[in-house]
Design an enzyme around this catalytic site. Structure first.
Site, short mmCIF file in Angstrom:
data_model
loop_
_atom_site.label_atom_id
_atom_site.label_comp_id
_atom_site.label_asym_id
_atom_site.label_seq_id
_atom_site.Cartn_x
_atom_site.Cartn_y
_atom_site.Cartn_z
N TYR A 56 0.82 -1.21 0.00
CA TYR A 56 0.00 0.00 0.00
C TYR A 56 0.86 1.27 0.00
O TYR A 56 0.35 2.35 0.21
CB TYR A 56 -0.91 0.04 1.23
CG TYR A 56 -2.03 -0.96 1.19
CD1 TYR A 56 -1.76 -2.32 1.16
CD2 TYR A 56 -3.36 -0.55 1.19
CE1 TYR A 56 -2.79 -3.24 1.12
CE2 TYR A 56 -4.38 -1.47 1.17
CZ TYR A 56 -4.09 -2.82 1.13
OH TYR A 56 -5.11 -3.73 1.11
N LYS A 101 4.30 -14.13 5.31
CA LYS A 101 4.60 -15.14 4.28
C LYS A 101 6.12 -15.13 4.12
O LYS A 101 6.68 -14.94 3.03
CB LYS A 101 3.87 -14.77 2.99
CG LYS A 101 3.93 -15.80 1.90
CD LYS A 101 2.84 -16.84 2.01
CE LYS A 101 3.04 -17.94 0.98
NZ LYS A 101 2.16 -19.08 1.14
N ASP A 106 -1.53 -18.07 4.70
CA ASP A 106 -2.53 -18.99 4.12
C ASP A 106 -3.05 -19.96 5.20
O ASP A 106 -4.25 -20.20 5.33
CB ASP A 106 -2.01 -19.73 2.88
CG ASP A 106 -0.51 -20.00 2.92
OD1 ASP A 106 0.13 -19.61 3.90
OD2 ASP A 106 0.01 -20.64 1.99
#
Ligand code: NAD
Length: 359
Positions: free
Chosen positions: A124, A191, A224
Site C-alpha cells: 500500500y 509469508k 494462508d
C-alpha cells in the site's frame, strides 16, 4: 466537557450510517461539537480536491475524527483517499476488533479477535510503475542488471516495502494493546517463507519485540494457514498483527466470522491522532436506501468513546447495541438472513439503540 470531533460522512452509504452513529453517540449524554469535513468525490465536486488540506488541519487540531467510508475508483482514477489520509497523518496502526455478539449470525460463538494491521507500508506504499512507461522500463532494466532476472517488458510493478522501524512500531503497538487490554497472546502473520526480505524482516523484528513482553504469549503463522485456522478454530487466537495487505484481507475474514461487515468496527491510530471508521466500504449499490447496518460505525463510535476516556458511556452504548442484536427485532437485513423482508432500516436501528440507552 464538549469534545470537538472532525466528522467525515464519506459517500455511498457513508452519510446515512454517519447520521445514525451521530444520533446514538449524542444519546449517551456525552457532548460533541462536530466539525464537518468532506473528502473523496464529494470534496472533488465541491473544492476540486479529493483530500482538501483543511480536512487534514481539522484532524490535526481536533486529534480525533469519526469517518464514514469513501469510494475509491478501481484500476484507474484518483488514488485512495483512505490510504492518503492514513499516510498524510502518519496513522500507522489499524485496529479492528472482531467480536461475535450473541444473536448475530456468526460462524462460531464467542469469537473475540483483534486485528492489528500495519497501515502505511507493504503493497500500500503507493509506489507503482505503470506498464509501458519509461520508469517501468528503467526498473525492469535495473532488475535485469542487478538480479539477472528478465521481467516481461509489458509488466506493471507495485513495490512491497517493509521496514524494520515500521515493523517494530506496529508489533510493539500490538503488545502494548495486549497488555493494556488484558489479552494473553499475539500472533504475527506473514509469508516469510517466500518473501524473505520483506515479510522475513517483519517476522524477525516481531520475534525480537516479543522478547520484551514475557507476560504475553507469542507465535507466528503463515498467512494462508492463518486463514484456514481462523475459519476452523478462531478461539485459539487473540491478537493478530500483520503487514498491511494481509491485515486488510484478514480483517474482512474476521468480519465474516462474526456476522459480516455490518458488525466490524475499526480505528486508524498514530501516537497523537485517531480516525474511527468501520472496516467496510461505501457499498454504493445500497446508498440512500436506508437499508444497511450502521452498527459497524456505531461500534467504531464505542471505540472512540473509550479513546476519549468515556469508558462508562462506551460500555452503555456497546450494551445497547448488543441488546438490539440479541433481541433480533430491529436489525438490518444482514443480521436477518432467514427473514430479510422483516429487517429494519438504518435509522430504525438507531431508534432502537437510543431507546435501549434510555431504558
Ligand atoms: P464494501 O465493504 O463497500 O461492500 C461489500 C459488501 O458488503 C456490500 O455489497 C454489502 O453486501 C456488504 N456491506 C458492507 N457494508 C455493509 C453494512 N454496513 N451493512 C450491511 N452490509 C454491508 O466493499 P466494496 O464493494 O468492495 O467497496 C466499495 C467501495 O468502498 C470501493 O470504492 C472501496 O474502495 C471502498 N472502500 C472504502 C473503505 C473506507 O472508506 N475505509 C474501506 C473499504 C472499501
Amino acid at each position: 466537557m464538549t469534545y470537538r470531533i472532525t466528522l467525515i460522512p464519506g459517500d455511498g452509504i457513508g452519510p446515512e450510517i454517519t447520521e445514525a452513529t451521530r444520533r446514538v453517540l449524542e444519546a449517551t449524554g456525552v457532548a460533541f461539537h462536530w466539525e464537518l469535513a468532506y473528502v473523496g468525490k464529494t470534496a472533488r465536486d465541491m473544492f476540486g480536491s479529493v483530500l482538501p488540506e483543511p480536512v487534514l488541519q481539522s484532524i490535526r487540531k481536533n486529534k480525533v475524527a469519526l469517518k464514514g467510508p469513501v469510494t475509491t475508483p478501481v484500476g484507474s482514477g484518483f488514488r485512495s483517499v483512505n490510504v492518503g489520509l492514513r499516510k498524510s497523518l502518519g496513522l500507522y496502526a489499524c485496529l479492528r476488533p472482531a467480536k461475535a455478539y450473541p444473536g448475530a449470525p456468526s460462524v462460531h460463538k464467542g469469537v473475540d479477535l483483534v486485528m492489528v494491521r500495519e497501515n502505511m507500508e507493504d503493497l500500500y506504499s503507493g509506489i507503482e510503475f505503470e506498464r509501458g512507461t519509461p520508469e517501468a522500463a528503467r526498473l525492469i532494466e535495473l532488475v535485469s542488471e542487478t538480479r539477472g532476472e528478465s521481467l516481461g517488458k509489458d509488466s506493471g510493478v507495485s513495490l512491497k516495502v517493509i521496514s524494520e522501524a515500521g515493523s517494530r512500531r506496529i508489533v510493539r503497538f500490538a503488545f502494548e494493546y495486549a497488555r493494556a487490554n488484558h489479552r494473553s497472546k499475539v500472533t504475527a502473520v506473514h509469508k516469510a517463507n517466500i518473501m524473505k526480505f520483506s515479510d522475513g524482516l517483519f517476522l524477525s523484528v516481531a520475534r525480537e519485540v516479543a522478547g520484551d513482553y514475557p507476560d504475553i504469549e507469542f507465535e507466528d503463522r503463515i498467512v494462508d494457514n492463518m486463514c484456514m485456522q481462523l475459519v476452523q478454530k478462531p478461539d485459539r487466537y487473540d491478537i493478530l498483527v500483520a503487514p498491511n495487505l494481509y491485515g486488510d484481507i484478514l480483517s474482512d475474514l474476521c468480519a465474516g466470522l462474526i456476522g459480516g461487515l455490518g458488525l466490524a468496527p475499526g480505528a486508524n491510530l498514530s501516537d497523537e491522532l485517531a480516525i474511527f471508521e468501520p472496516t467496510h466500504g461505501s457499498a454504493p449499490k445500497y446508498a440512500g436506501l436506508n437499508k444497511v447496518n450502521p452498527m459497524a460505525m456505531m461500534l467504531s463510535g464505542v471505540m472512540m468513546l473509550r479513546h476519549l476516556g468515556e469508558a462508562r458511556s462506551a460500555d452503555r452504548l456497546e450494551a445497547a447495541i448488543a441488546g438490539v442484536i440479541a433481541e433480533g427485532k430491529h436489525v438490518t437485513y444482514d443480521l436477518k438472513p432467514q427473514a430479510p423482508e422483516k429487517a429494519a432500516g438504518t435509522s430504525q436501528v438507531a431508534d432502537a439503540v437510543i431507546a435501549r440507552l434510555g431504558s
